[in-house]
Design a protein around this motif. Structure first.
Motif, PDB file in Angstrom:
ATOM      1  N   UNK A  62       0.864  -1.181   0.000  1.00  0.00           N
ATOM      2  CA  UNK A  62       0.000   0.000   0.000  1.00  0.00           C
ATOM      3  C   UNK A  62       0.898   1.228   0.000  1.00  0.00           C
ATOM      4  N   UNK A  63       0.419   2.289  -0.626  1.00  0.00           N
ATOM      5  CA  UNK A  63       1.216   3.508  -0.764  1.00  0.00           C
ATOM      6  C   UNK A  63       1.132   4.436   0.448  1.00  0.00           C
ATOM      7  N   UNK A  64      -0.015   4.415   1.153  1.00  0.00           N
ATOM      8  CA  UNK A  64      -0.190   5.345   2.273  1.00  0.00           C
ATOM      9  C   UNK A  64      -1.126   4.728   3.318  1.00  0.00           C
ATOM     10  N   UNK A  65      -1.264   5.433   4.424  1.00  0.00           N
ATOM     11  CA  UNK A  65      -2.067   4.937   5.536  1.00  0.00           C
ATOM     12  C   UNK A  65      -3.539   4.789   5.206  1.00  0.00           C
ATOM     13  N   UNK A  66      -4.064   5.679   4.373  1.00  0.00           N
ATOM     14  CA  UNK A  66      -5.477   5.581   3.992  1.00  0.00           C
ATOM     15  C   UNK A  66      -5.735   4.311   3.192  1.00  0.00           C
ATOM     16  N   UNK A  67      -4.808   3.964   2.304  1.00  0.00           N
ATOM     17  CA  UNK A  67      -4.944   2.733   1.522  1.00  0.00           C
ATOM     18  C   UNK A  67      -4.827   1.505   2.427  1.00  0.00           C
ATOM     19  N   UNK A  68      -3.915   1.554   3.400  1.00  0.00           N
ATOM     20  CA  UNK A  68      -3.770   0.458   4.353  1.00  0.00           C
ATOM     21  C   UNK A  68      -5.091   0.235   5.086  1.00  0.00           C
ATOM     22  N   UNK A  69      -5.677   1.306   5.606  1.00  0.00           N
ATOM     23  CA  UNK A  69      -6.929   1.200   6.350  1.00  0.00           C
ATOM     24  C   UNK A  69      -8.051   0.644   5.467  1.00  0.00           C
ATOM     25  N   UNK A  70      -8.105   1.106   4.231  1.00  0.00           N
ATOM     26  CA  UNK A  70      -9.127   0.623   3.291  1.00  0.00           C
ATOM     27  C   UNK A  70      -8.977  -0.883   3.058  1.00  0.00           C
ATOM     28  N   UNK A  71      -7.748  -1.343   2.865  1.00  0.00           N
ATOM     29  CA  UNK A  71      -7.492  -2.775   2.649  1.00  0.00           C
ATOM     30  C   UNK A  71      -7.851  -3.572   3.896  1.00  0.00           C
ATOM     31  N   UNK A  72      -7.449  -3.076   5.063  1.00  0.00           N
ATOM     32  CA  UNK A  72      -7.743  -3.795   6.311  1.00  0.00           C
ATOM     33  C   UNK A  72      -9.239  -3.899   6.572  1.00  0.00           C
ATOM     34  N   UNK A  73      -9.986  -2.889   6.187  1.00  0.00           N
ATOM     35  CA  UNK A  73     -11.421  -2.883   6.446  1.00  0.00           C
ATOM     36  C   UNK A  73     -12.221  -3.572   5.339  1.00  0.00           C
ATOM     37  N   UNK A  74     -11.543  -3.993   4.286  1.00  0.00           N
ATOM     38  CA  UNK A  74     -12.231  -4.700   3.202  1.00  0.00           C
ATOM     39  C   UNK A  74     -12.496  -6.140   3.630  1.00  0.00           C
TER      40      UNK A  74
ATOM     41  N   UNK B 178       5.391   6.133  10.208  1.00  0.00           N
ATOM     42  CA  UNK B 178       5.249   7.394   9.477  1.00  0.00           C
ATOM     43  C   UNK B 178       4.827   7.098   8.046  1.00  0.00           C
ATOM     44  N   UNK B 179       3.538   7.158   7.813  1.00  0.00           N
ATOM     45  CA  UNK B 179       3.003   6.953   6.466  1.00  0.00           C
ATOM     46  C   UNK B 179       2.331   8.234   5.997  1.00  0.00           C
ATOM     47  N   UNK B 180       2.377   8.503   4.701  1.00  0.00           N
ATOM     48  CA  UNK B 180       1.623   9.658   4.199  1.00  0.00           C
ATOM     49  C   UNK B 180       0.122   9.396   4.325  1.00  0.00           C
ATOM     50  N   UNK B 181      -0.631  10.438   4.488  1.00  0.00           N
ATOM     51  CA  UNK B 181      -2.092  10.317   4.537  1.00  0.00           C
ATOM     52  C   UNK B 181      -2.639  10.013   5.914  1.00  0.00           C
ATOM     53  N   UNK B 182      -2.133   8.962   6.535  1.00  0.00           N
ATOM     54  CA  UNK B 182      -2.591   8.535   7.856  1.00  0.00           C
ATOM     55  C   UNK B 182      -1.456   7.744   8.493  1.00  0.00           C
ATOM     56  N   UNK B 183      -0.972   8.204   9.639  1.00  0.00           N
ATOM     57  CA  UNK B 183       0.145   7.520  10.286  1.00  0.00           C
ATOM     58  C   UNK B 183      -0.243   6.104  10.694  1.00  0.00           C
ATOM     59  N   UNK B 184       0.761   5.231  10.762  1.00  0.00           N
ATOM     60  CA  UNK B 184       0.530   3.832  11.107  1.00  0.00           C
ATOM     61  C   UNK B 184      -0.185   3.643  12.433  1.00  0.00           C
ATOM     62  N   UNK B 185       0.165   4.449  13.429  1.00  0.00           N
ATOM     63  CA  UNK B 185      -0.486   4.318  14.737  1.00  0.00           C
ATOM     64  C   UNK B 185      -1.975   4.667  14.635  1.00  0.00           C
ATOM     65  N   UNK B 186      -2.300   5.626  13.788  1.00  0.00           N
ATOM     66  CA  UNK B 186      -3.702   6.003  13.600  1.00  0.00           C
ATOM     67  C   UNK B 186      -4.448   4.943  12.802  1.00  0.00           C
TER      68      UNK B 186
END
Length: 191
Positions: A41-53, A65-73
């Motif tokens: 995934x390129x950024x935190x928002x994409x990570x969250x989207x994949x995890x919630x899919x 430290x990820x762009x868009x949304x930090x890993x901790x968030x």
């Protein structure tokens, strides 16, 4: 040391995201060589989207430290929205930030790994994560079985090969006219 090819169906899927693209490519290659099916995934928002899919991988290695949304968030939001802990989340952070461990665990991370990443340690921690997920799934399955067994309207029992009752449900006790305690003192042959 050569790594044996792992059949596609048996490969664990790992989501990998880190702001350091060079490190991410390196980890991706090493994990793929180790038999993992790696998605990135390129950024935190994409990570969250994949995890919630509905197609979330069982393991995720996410940079702090990820762009868009930090890993901790990402951890916080995923754990807050998810009732089941179906993905093992590992956060990556720099050794200089070793005080972040408590904050990461509080946010819902299952583990934290310091950079630069030791590949052997990463593989071992992912194996532990996989094992923990399997154990968790077995416990949940056991709980579902116990609940179905105990609340079934049909008489059910677990017996030894000798016919001794190990466990009976209320429906069987009622049907046979015995209390649960009496059933455990009785064998199948005596009933």
């Amino acid at each position: 040391m050569a790594t044996a090819a792992v059949p596609e169906a048996k490969r664990s899927r790992v989501l990998l995201a880190d702001a350091d693209k060079v490190a991410m490519v390196h980890m991706e290659q090493l994990l793929t060589k180790s038999g993992y099916d790696v998605m990135t995934a390129e950024d935190g928002l994409e990570v969250l989207k994949i995890l919630q899919s509905g197609q979330s991988p069982s393991l995720a290695v996410v940079g702090w430290s990820l762009p868009g949304l930090e890993g901790i968030e990402v951890c916080r939001q995923y754990r807050k929205a998810s009732t089941a802990a179906s993905t093992w989340l590992m956060l990556l952070t720099k050794w200089a930030d070793h005080n972040d461990r408590g904050a990461a665990l509080e946010a819902g991370a299952d583990d934290i790994l310091y950079k630069p990443v030791d590949v052997r340690e990463l593989r071992l921690r992912l194996q532990i994560g996989s094992q923990t997920l399997v154990e968790r799934a077995l416990r949940e399955s056991e709980q579902r079985f116990q609940s179905a067994f105990e609340h079934s309207g049909v008489g059910m029992a677990l017996v030894t090969l000798n016919g001794e009752f190990l466990q009976t449900n209320e429906a069987l006790s009622t049907m046979l006219g015995f209390s649960a305690a009496e059933m455990h003192k009785t064998s199948l042959q005596q009933v």
